[in-house]
Design a protein around this motif. Structure first.
Motif: not given
Length: 385
Positions: A39-42, A44-46, A161-163, A186-189
């Protein structure tokens, strides 16, 4: 060297059709760390996808799923509602599908956050379709464990999508690592970039310590074959108590009667559920005010002398109560949100050993097929008007 899960040799677990469940419970701390990195890698996109809705006070975020996936939302909604400008609600897909116009407002911008281990539950896919039809401005954030599932491959206007890691697509009937990792993702996002960096290590370690260090006492409790089990929790932990009751019901194939509530709510009638063959687990809050209400109810139940055991699951054990407590070492200063994961680990381990004590196969406790890993038998009726 013999491989073990939950202290039991792999060969024994495989013969008892318990290997997948044991492995998936035990892998959770590692999977949480991997989920955090993913999730950390995503991030900015999230953020670019979530903020336009979550940052709008006139918009709505709905956390949705069915069964265990619905309880992810029930654990997180009160917390996320305090973090973002939009209104945040947990609404099961089973409610959206049955009463769509009660929950979906055409003119209110919506972020529908859909949870799915397989991503193929008929209600999950139907809820997405209904939101597309009934809401003018809707975005879909999918949190799933199966890249081949329907949720991971939506054909909609706006979706992200978070896979999750492949291992979280639990093989077992009961969801364990899929639940914990979808909830953490979800908490991280919805958290600020880096906000959980200092928390993931202690959180995952606490979960590992429960799984490894508390399993003997949980096994001993489970082997007493209580006829009734109660889970109680305040705030975020009420949703967790509901998930704990489902896990026990699933893994014991309904042989153990279960009940959940908040400690304050339990006095208002549900307390009559307690019998001499009942164990009550209370997920104790770290909040100074909330825990006083938790302790009041625990002490009352012990004074009543009716329940066989009243167990405090706590990060702040009380002097004189250690013998009847499951203690999370090192989490005394943690926010309640971080206790969700080690607390549910205790419930999962107890349910696993309760299933074993009854001679059931945890990987498939209902061989009759009355319930299924992915729900079957749902007739989806057309939307009228």
């Amino acid at each position: 060297m013999t491989t073990e899960f939950l202290g039991i040799p792999e060969s024994e677990l495989a013969a008892a059709k318990a290997l997948a469940t044991a492995r998936e419970i035990e892998q959770q701390p590692r999977m949480l760390v991997r989920t955090h990195a993913l999730v950390a890698q995503m991030h900015a996109e999230l953020a670019a996808f979530i903020v336009p809705v979550a940052g709008n006070p006139n918009a709505r975020v709905i956390l949705t799923g069915a069964g265990t996936s619905a309880y992810i939302g029930q654990c997180l909604a009160p917390l996320l509602d305090r973090q973002v400008a939009a209104r945040v609600d947990a609404v099961p897909t089973t409610d959206i599908v049955g009463c769509p116009r009660l929950y979906l407002d055409r003119e209110q911008p919506l972020l529908l956050v859909s949870f799915g281990r397989s991503g193929n539950s008929p209600e999950s896919l139907a809820a997405v379709d209904l939101a597309e039809k009934l809401v003018k401005d809707v975005r879909h954030l999918v949190v799933t464990c199966n890249p081949k599932g329907g949720l991971a491959n939506l054909d909609v206007r706006q979706a992200l999508t978070i896979q999750l890691p492949e291992e979280t697509h639990d093989e077992s009937f009961a969801m364990t690592s899929s639940f914990s990792c979808m909830m953490y993702a979800t908490l991280a996002a919805f958290s600020a970039d880096g906000a959980l960096d200092a928390r993931i290590g202690p959180l995952a370690n606490a979960m590992a310590r429960v799984i490894a260090g508390k399993r003997k006492v949980l096994r001993t409790l489970a082997e007493q074959k209580f006829e009734r089990v109660v889970y109680l929790g305040s705030g975020l932990f009420q949703g967790l108590a509901r998930e704990a009751t489902l896990k026990l019901g699933e893994l014991t194939n309904g042989a153990v009667a279960t009940c959940f509530d908040s400690p304050l709510g339990f006095r208002h009638g549900p307390k009559t559920f307690v019998s001499e063959r009942t164990v009550v687990f209370v997920f104790v809050s770290n909040d100074p005010l909330t825990c006083r209400y938790d302790h009041d109810l625990i002490d009352e139940l012990r004074r009543d002398g009716r329940a066989a055991h009243v167990v405090e699951v706590t990060a702040r054990p009380r002097a004189g109560h250690l013998a009847s407590s499951i203690v999370l070492e090192g989490m005394e200063q943690a926010p309640d949100a971080d206790l969700l994961w080690p607390y549910i680990a205790a419930a999962q381990v107890y349910a696993f050993f309760a299933s074993r004590a009854l001679g059931l196969a945890p990987d498939n406790p209902n061989p009759q097929g009355l319930v299924n890993r992915v729900v079957q038998g749902v007739t989806l009726h057309p939307l009228e008007g």
